[in-house]
Design a protein around this motif. Structure first.
Motif, short mmCIF file in Angstrom:
data_model
loop_
_atom_site.label_atom_id
_atom_site.label_comp_id
_atom_site.label_asym_id
_atom_site.label_seq_id
_atom_site.Cartn_x
_atom_site.Cartn_y
_atom_site.Cartn_z
N SER A 57 14.83 69.55 92.88
CA SER A 57 14.27 70.89 93.12
C SER A 57 13.16 71.20 92.13
O SER A 57 13.33 71.01 90.92
CB SER A 57 15.37 71.95 93.00
N THR A 91 18.84 69.97 90.39
CA THR A 91 19.47 69.92 91.71
C THR A 91 18.77 68.93 92.62
O THR A 91 17.55 68.99 92.80
CB THR A 91 19.46 71.31 92.38
N PRO A 96 9.18 67.34 91.64
CA PRO A 96 10.38 66.92 92.37
C PRO A 96 10.56 65.41 92.42
O PRO A 96 11.68 64.93 92.61
CB PRO A 96 10.14 67.48 93.79
N VAL A 103 12.12 76.98 98.30
CA VAL A 103 13.00 77.55 97.28
C VAL A 103 12.38 78.85 96.80
O VAL A 103 11.27 78.86 96.26
CB VAL A 103 13.19 76.58 96.09
N CYS A 125 19.50 76.52 93.66
CA CYS A 125 18.96 75.30 93.04
C CYS A 125 18.58 75.55 91.59
O CYS A 125 18.21 76.67 91.21
CB CYS A 125 17.72 74.83 93.81
N ILE A 151 17.63 67.80 96.06
CA ILE A 151 17.43 68.50 97.33
C ILE A 151 17.21 67.54 98.51
O ILE A 151 17.31 67.96 99.67
CB ILE A 151 16.25 69.49 97.25
N VAL A 200 17.55 78.35 98.33
CA VAL A 200 16.91 77.68 99.47
C VAL A 200 16.79 78.71 100.59
O VAL A 200 17.79 79.11 101.20
CB VAL A 200 17.73 76.47 99.95
#
Length: 231
Positions: free
Chosen positions: A70, A215, A113, A100, A210, A217, A76
């Motif tokens: 994330s 996190t 990311p 997000v 997140c 994703i 989200v």
């Protein structure tokens, strides 16, 4: 560990982009206190909120190859098929987009990311609609970039929100980022969209919270190599 080191470990650092705002809030608080003390307490609370908003905590990023992390703290708000911003030239066809949404209490430091080279950065001025709305992807001010990672191209878009008035970038085209590395910040409520290449599987659901840089994703590994634990 010394007492000083212990205290430092508990204090969340503040990003330098927030210093000028915190100073402004503090000066306003002093003036309000001089005018009427209850106003000063309101100013003090707002100053503490400003410090909290610009916090920049350390994060531990999963380093396994193929994971998409994330880029933002928040919820989200959308998982949809959408065409990336045209100024990026990433694709004329819809791609899976994970959005997000960051409210004014979320940390607004954004993180890469995926690891890779920044192929392109494109800025587009626009409106300041509520970033939680789908049309904010098309109408709002935004800063977009493409990261090339292991032969795949990911689109990452910072979108200014209702009260956001500046998107700050810490990187330039051609630079290389690590997964979870800080690359930008949006002042106040806003959103970050991640456009996934074909074959990349989302691993989050709508409404899920997140943590930027931590996190997972999505999974960018080839389908044949994916294994998941079952409980």
């Amino acid at each position: 560990m010394s007492v000083i080191d212990s205290i430092r470990k508990q204090i969340v650092p503040i990003h330098h982009e927030g210093y000028i705002f915190i100073l402004a809030f503090a000066v306003a608080t002093a003036i309000l206190s001089y005018i009427w003390q209850p106003l000063g307490w309101i100013g003090f609370i707002l100053t503490m909120w400003c410090c909290y908003f610009f916090r920049d905590p350390a994060r531990t990023t999963p380093m396994a190859e193929g994971l998409v992390i994330s880029p933002a703290d928040g919820r989200v708000s959308m998982i949809a098929s959408a065409v990336p911003p045209p100024e990026l030239g990433l694709s004329d066809l819809p791609m899976t987009r994970i959005s997000v949404f960051m409210n004014v209490f979320d940390c607004h430091v954004n993180r890469a990311p995926v690891p890779g080279r920044i192929e392109k950065i494109a800025y587009r001025p626009g409106l300041f609609l509520n970033a939680d709305l789908d049309k904010a992807s098309d109408d709002n001010e935004r800063s977009s970039m493409i990261i090339e990672s292991n032969g795949q191209r990911f689109g990452i878009v910072q979108i200014a929100g209702l009260i956001a008035r500046r998107i700050v970038s810490f990187t330039r085209e051609g630079e290389t980022l690590l997964a979870g590395e800080r690359y930008g910040l949006i002042r106040f409520g806003s959103r970050v969209d991640v456009y996934l290449p074909e074959g990349v599987t989302p691993l989050v659901g709508l409404g899920q919270t997140c943590v930027a840089g931590e996190t997972v994703i999505a999974d960018a590994r080839p389908a044949a190599t994916r294994t998941y634990r079952t409980h």
